[in-house]
Design a protein around this motif. Sequence first.
Motif, PDB file in Angstrom:
ATOM      1  N   HIS A   1       1.325  -1.203  -0.323  1.00  0.00           N
ATOM      2  CA  HIS A   1       0.002   0.138  -0.171  1.00  0.00           C
ATOM      3  C   HIS A   1       0.906   1.328   0.343  1.00  0.00           C
ATOM      4  O   HIS A   1       0.291   1.994  -1.050  1.00  0.00           O
ATOM      5  CB  HIS A   1      -1.144   0.285   1.047  1.00  0.00           C
ATOM      6  CG  HIS A   1      -2.191  -0.853   0.880  1.00  0.00           C
ATOM      7  ND1 HIS A   1      -3.005  -0.496   0.443  1.00  0.00           N
ATOM      8  CD2 HIS A   1      -2.777  -1.928   1.768  1.00  0.00           C
ATOM      9  CE1 HIS A   1      -4.025  -1.183   0.262  1.00  0.00           C
ATOM     10  NE2 HIS A   1      -3.974  -2.327   0.864  1.00  0.00           N
ATOM     11  N   ARG A   2       2.014   1.321   0.640  1.00  0.00           N
ATOM     12  CA  ARG A   2       2.876   3.144   0.549  1.00  0.00           C
ATOM     13  C   ARG A   2       3.754   3.115  -0.778  1.00  0.00           C
ATOM     14  O   ARG A   2       3.694   3.358  -1.228  1.00  0.00           O
ATOM     15  CB  ARG A   2       3.755   2.407   1.813  1.00  0.00           C
ATOM     16  CG  ARG A   2       3.495   2.303   3.722  1.00  0.00           C
ATOM     17  CD  ARG A   2       4.453   2.696   3.996  1.00  0.00           C
ATOM     18  NE  ARG A   2       5.227   1.397   4.167  1.00  0.00           N
ATOM     19  CZ  ARG A   2       4.885   0.465   4.677  1.00  0.00           C
ATOM     20  NH1 ARG A   2       4.349   0.363   6.034  1.00  0.00           N
ATOM     21  NH2 ARG A   2       6.069  -0.806   5.220  1.00  0.00           N
ATOM     22  N   LYS A   3       3.872   1.545  -1.442  1.00  0.00           N
ATOM     23  CA  LYS A   3       4.551   1.212  -3.148  1.00  0.00           C
ATOM     24  C   LYS A   3       3.689   2.100  -3.811  1.00  0.00           C
ATOM     25  O   LYS A   3       4.354   2.865  -4.328  1.00  0.00           O
ATOM     26  CB  LYS A   3       5.271   0.308  -2.958  1.00  0.00           C
ATOM     27  CG  LYS A   3       6.518   0.096  -2.236  1.00  0.00           C
ATOM     28  CD  LYS A   3       6.319  -1.792  -2.792  1.00  0.00           C
ATOM     29  CE  LYS A   3       8.375  -1.910  -2.411  1.00  0.00           C
ATOM     30  NZ  LYS A   3       8.467  -3.453  -2.112  1.00  0.00           N
ATOM     31  N   ILE A   4       2.270   1.618  -3.080  1.00  0.00           N
ATOM     32  CA  ILE A   4       1.033   2.370  -4.019  1.00  0.00           C
ATOM     33  C   ILE A   4       0.806   3.790  -4.228  1.00  0.00           C
ATOM     34  O   ILE A   4       0.866   4.059  -5.305  1.00  0.00           O
ATOM     35  CB  ILE A   4       0.133   1.158  -4.558  1.00  0.00           C
ATOM     36  CG1 ILE A   4       0.539  -0.599  -4.433  1.00  0.00           C
ATOM     37  CG2 ILE A   4      -1.049   2.032  -5.313  1.00  0.00           C
ATOM     38  CD1 ILE A   4      -0.692  -1.146  -4.177  1.00  0.00           C
ATOM     39  N   ASP A   5       0.840   3.721  -3.395  1.00  0.00           N
ATOM     40  CA  ASP A   5       0.560   4.896  -2.742  1.00  0.00           C
ATOM     41  C   ASP A   5       1.938   5.637  -3.082  1.00  0.00           C
ATOM     42  O   ASP A   5       1.513   7.078  -3.958  1.00  0.00           O
ATOM     43  CB  ASP A   5       0.515   5.483  -1.246  1.00  0.00           C
ATOM     44  CG  ASP A   5      -1.257   4.276  -0.343  1.00  0.00           C
ATOM     45  OD1 ASP A   5      -1.644   4.674  -1.223  1.00  0.00           O
ATOM     46  OD2 ASP A   5      -0.662   4.573   0.485  1.00  0.00           O
ATOM     47  N   THR A   6       2.688   5.909  -3.611  1.00  0.00           N
ATOM     48  CA  THR A   6       4.073   6.447  -3.419  1.00  0.00           C
ATOM     49  C   THR A   6       3.838   6.528  -5.295  1.00  0.00           C
ATOM     50  O   THR A   6       3.724   7.764  -6.015  1.00  0.00           O
ATOM     51  CB  THR A   6       5.078   5.791  -2.945  1.00  0.00           C
ATOM     52  OG1 THR A   6       5.232   5.474  -2.140  1.00  0.00           O
ATOM     53  CG2 THR A   6       6.277   6.861  -4.007  1.00  0.00           C
ATOM     54  N   ILE A   7       3.466   5.215  -5.297  1.00  0.00           N
ATOM     55  CA  ILE A   7       3.227   5.331  -7.638  1.00  0.00           C
ATOM     56  C   ILE A   7       2.493   7.203  -7.775  1.00  0.00           C
ATOM     57  O   ILE A   7       2.206   7.117  -8.952  1.00  0.00           O
ATOM     58  CB  ILE A   7       3.271   3.897  -7.792  1.00  0.00           C
ATOM     59  CG1 ILE A   7       4.611   3.275  -7.873  1.00  0.00           C
ATOM     60  CG2 ILE A   7       2.727   4.481  -9.659  1.00  0.00           C
ATOM     61  CD1 ILE A   7       4.041   1.195  -8.268  1.00  0.00           C
ATOM     62  N   ILE A   8       1.364   6.370  -7.177  1.00  0.00           N
ATOM     63  CA  ILE A   8      -0.103   7.199  -7.322  1.00  0.00           C
ATOM     64  C   ILE A   8       0.370   7.964  -7.292  1.00  0.00           C
ATOM     65  O   ILE A   8       0.001   9.411  -8.264  1.00  0.00           O
ATOM     66  CB  ILE A   8      -1.266   6.362  -6.894  1.00  0.00           C
ATOM     67  CG1 ILE A   8      -1.667   5.229  -6.596  1.00  0.00           C
ATOM     68  CG2 ILE A   8      -2.440   7.803  -6.677  1.00  0.00           C
ATOM     69  CD1 ILE A   8      -2.553   4.601  -8.182  1.00  0.00           C
ATOM     70  N   GLN A   9       0.974   8.577  -5.786  1.00  0.00           N
ATOM     71  CA  GLN A   9       1.434  10.421  -6.123  1.00  0.00           C
ATOM     72  C   GLN A   9       2.566  10.852  -7.013  1.00  0.00           C
ATOM     73  O   GLN A   9       2.017  12.579  -7.264  1.00  0.00           O
ATOM     74  CB  GLN A   9       2.031  10.331  -4.318  1.00  0.00           C
ATOM     75  CG  GLN A   9       2.074  11.809  -4.264  1.00  0.00           C
ATOM     76  CD  GLN A   9       0.249  12.868  -4.140  1.00  0.00           C
ATOM     77  OE1 GLN A   9      -0.377  12.246  -3.343  1.00  0.00           O
ATOM     78  NE2 GLN A   9       1.219  13.899  -4.982  1.00  0.00           N
ATOM     79  N   LYS A  10       3.577   9.885  -7.155  1.00  0.00           N
ATOM     80  CA  LYS A  10       4.367  10.747  -8.462  1.00  0.00           C
ATOM     81  C   LYS A  10       3.304  10.207  -9.475  1.00  0.00           C
ATOM     82  O   LYS A  10       3.884  11.327 -10.770  1.00  0.00           O
ATOM     83  CB  LYS A  10       5.468   9.496  -8.476  1.00  0.00           C
ATOM     84  CG  LYS A  10       5.998   9.344  -9.829  1.00  0.00           C
ATOM     85  CD  LYS A  10       7.175   8.352 -10.009  1.00  0.00           C
ATOM     86  CE  LYS A  10       8.405   9.149 -10.757  1.00  0.00           C
ATOM     87  NZ  LYS A  10       9.379   7.928 -10.630  1.00  0.00           N
ATOM     88  N   LEU A  11       2.256   9.747 -10.265  1.00  0.00           N
ATOM     89  CA  LEU A  11       2.206   9.454 -11.465  1.00  0.00           C
ATOM     90  C   LEU A  11       0.961  11.244 -11.621  1.00  0.00           C
ATOM     91  O   LEU A  11       0.878  11.816 -12.251  1.00  0.00           O
ATOM     92  CB  LEU A  11       0.821   8.352 -11.376  1.00  0.00           C
ATOM     93  CG  LEU A  11       1.451   7.233 -12.377  1.00  0.00           C
ATOM     94  CD1 LEU A  11       0.116   6.135 -12.108  1.00  0.00           C
ATOM     95  CD2 LEU A  11       1.697   7.419 -13.798  1.00  0.00           C
ATOM     96  N   LYS A  12       0.219  11.058 -10.348  1.00  0.00           N
ATOM     97  CA  LYS A  12      -0.367  12.024 -10.433  1.00  0.00           C
ATOM     98  C   LYS A  12       0.120  13.632 -10.562  1.00  0.00           C
ATOM     99  O   LYS A  12      -0.081  15.040 -11.716  1.00  0.00           O
ATOM    100  CB  LYS A  12      -1.419  12.640  -8.736  1.00  0.00           C
ATOM    101  CG  LYS A  12      -2.563  11.771  -8.254  1.00  0.00           C
ATOM    102  CD  LYS A  12      -2.875  12.349  -6.891  1.00  0.00           C
ATOM    103  CE  LYS A  12      -4.245  10.992  -6.877  1.00  0.00           C
ATOM    104  NZ  LYS A  12      -4.833  10.846  -5.863  1.00  0.00           N
ATOM    105  N   SER A  13       1.915  13.865 -10.011  1.00  0.00           N
ATOM    106  CA  SER A  13       2.217  14.674 -10.408  1.00  0.00           C
ATOM    107  C   SER A  13       2.587  15.187 -11.930  1.00  0.00           C
ATOM    108  O   SER A  13       2.694  16.398 -11.672  1.00  0.00           O
ATOM    109  CB  SER A  13       3.526  14.073  -9.097  1.00  0.00           C
ATOM    110  OG  SER A  13       5.074  15.750  -9.010  1.00  0.00           O
TER     111      SER A  13
END
Length: 515
Positions: A162-174
């Motif tokens: 979940h932490r990794k997915i949250d990091t990826i999602i945040q990067k994609l949003k950025s």
Amino acid sequence: MDPWYSAQDVVRCTLCRVSAAPMYCEVCHIHLCKGCEEKHLSDSSKLVHNVVSFEQYLSTLNYPKCRKHPTERCGLHCEQCDIPICAKCISSDKHLGHKQVDIFQNFEDKKEVLQKELQELEESIYPKYQEIASATPVQKADLSKNSKKLTRAINKQGEIWHRKIDTIIQKLKSNVEDIDSKHLVVLNKQEDEITRTISEITQSIADLKKPWDIPTDQLIKHFGSLSALSITTEEQDYSKPTPDRVLLKGVPHVITTIDTGYKELCGVSCLSDTGVWTRGWANNKMKLYNLQGELVKSVQTKSGNIPHDIEVTRSGDLVYTDYIRTVNIVKNTEVRTLIRLQGWKPHSVCSTSSGDLLVVMDSDDWKQTKVVCYSGSTEKQSIQYNDKGQPLYSSGRDKYVSENRNLDICVSDCKARAVVVVNQAGKLRFTYTGPRLFFIKTFTPAGITTDSQGRILTADGDNNYIHILDQDGQFLGFISNCHLRYPRGLCMDFRDNLFVAEYNTGKVKKIMNYI
């Protein structure tokens, strides 16, 4: 004590069911009281009753009755048939050769087997199951313990994921925000340019609406001029175009319209300057019209099939392709087969400056397309792949072919939405996929031809335009003002007059001053 309600009861008579039964009939196997004994013995049936006291019956071995012979007792047991048998059974042939033992010995043997099985159940099987049963609670406890351990491990790994997915999602949003910002800058710039252009166009329209006198010298610039022509008394050969002659520059316009009568006109080919050959869809006749729009003659295909393409050769003969795998030539009114193919179907055909024929053909499975050069009926060259071994042309659908004055082979590929040009050796020179203009729909090339200056012209039915390219593939302009309705086939006469076959109207239009 009432015998009906006592804990222990005497044996009752089978017949009257009331009195005690001190007697027993060994033949009928029933209990009898004194009153019913005489009645039973006087029975008129053929059975011979044997009534004894109940105590005597109990002290005597009780052999079972025979199933086959009810009046007989079974003293033996047949091991093969596994049934009790009487003396009559033994004398019959049915049990001949079978092993026979005393029936009570058989009972004793079976009893011994049962005792062994009971002993095994009590001493071996039952203790094992008791042991398994006692171990089950321990296993259940271990299972619960392991399940809890696995659940904790899964939850821990889930938190990591979940932490990794949250990091990826945040990067994609950025990244999306960065892209939006960059695109917004471009769009704002484009919007400013469009706004400025609209303002300039508005001002130009307003200026053009104002009356003013145009000087004569300015008018001459707009209408163009004629260059000086050298006059010679030598006889000129008009069968070949002069490459460097000067064209009259002006607005393209239609000077002749020929109604062919075809519902769907597909192709046109010039016969010198005397007329044009035409072909239509769903019609097996090719028609020759003069430039006054009169039908000169009509020729039917040899097979009766629809001609897929037509071409007038340098010698003035008509050539057409037939999907029964033949290329045919028409001389006067005689039709003969020039080329017969195997595994391939001819599509479009073009006559070259050397008198050879270029034939576009598809494989029978519609997966391959190639251009083949023929000298008469002999194959000289096959063009199918580029330097990397990739197909030059898409498979299937319509294609048209023409040769340029520099001997380039030009193919309009409808499915690929491109014009593919190779040199004389078959090496790719360029691919044209249409100009990048906002008002142009999808580029769908059809008929193709070339002029004396090496320019390439191709019909664009979806946009009702004729695209004009130079011999290097640079876009020069359109023919768009001649009210064309789905232009399909193209050809050029030796004076660089363009003939356009309109698919929807069945008309051929002759256009001059196209550039």
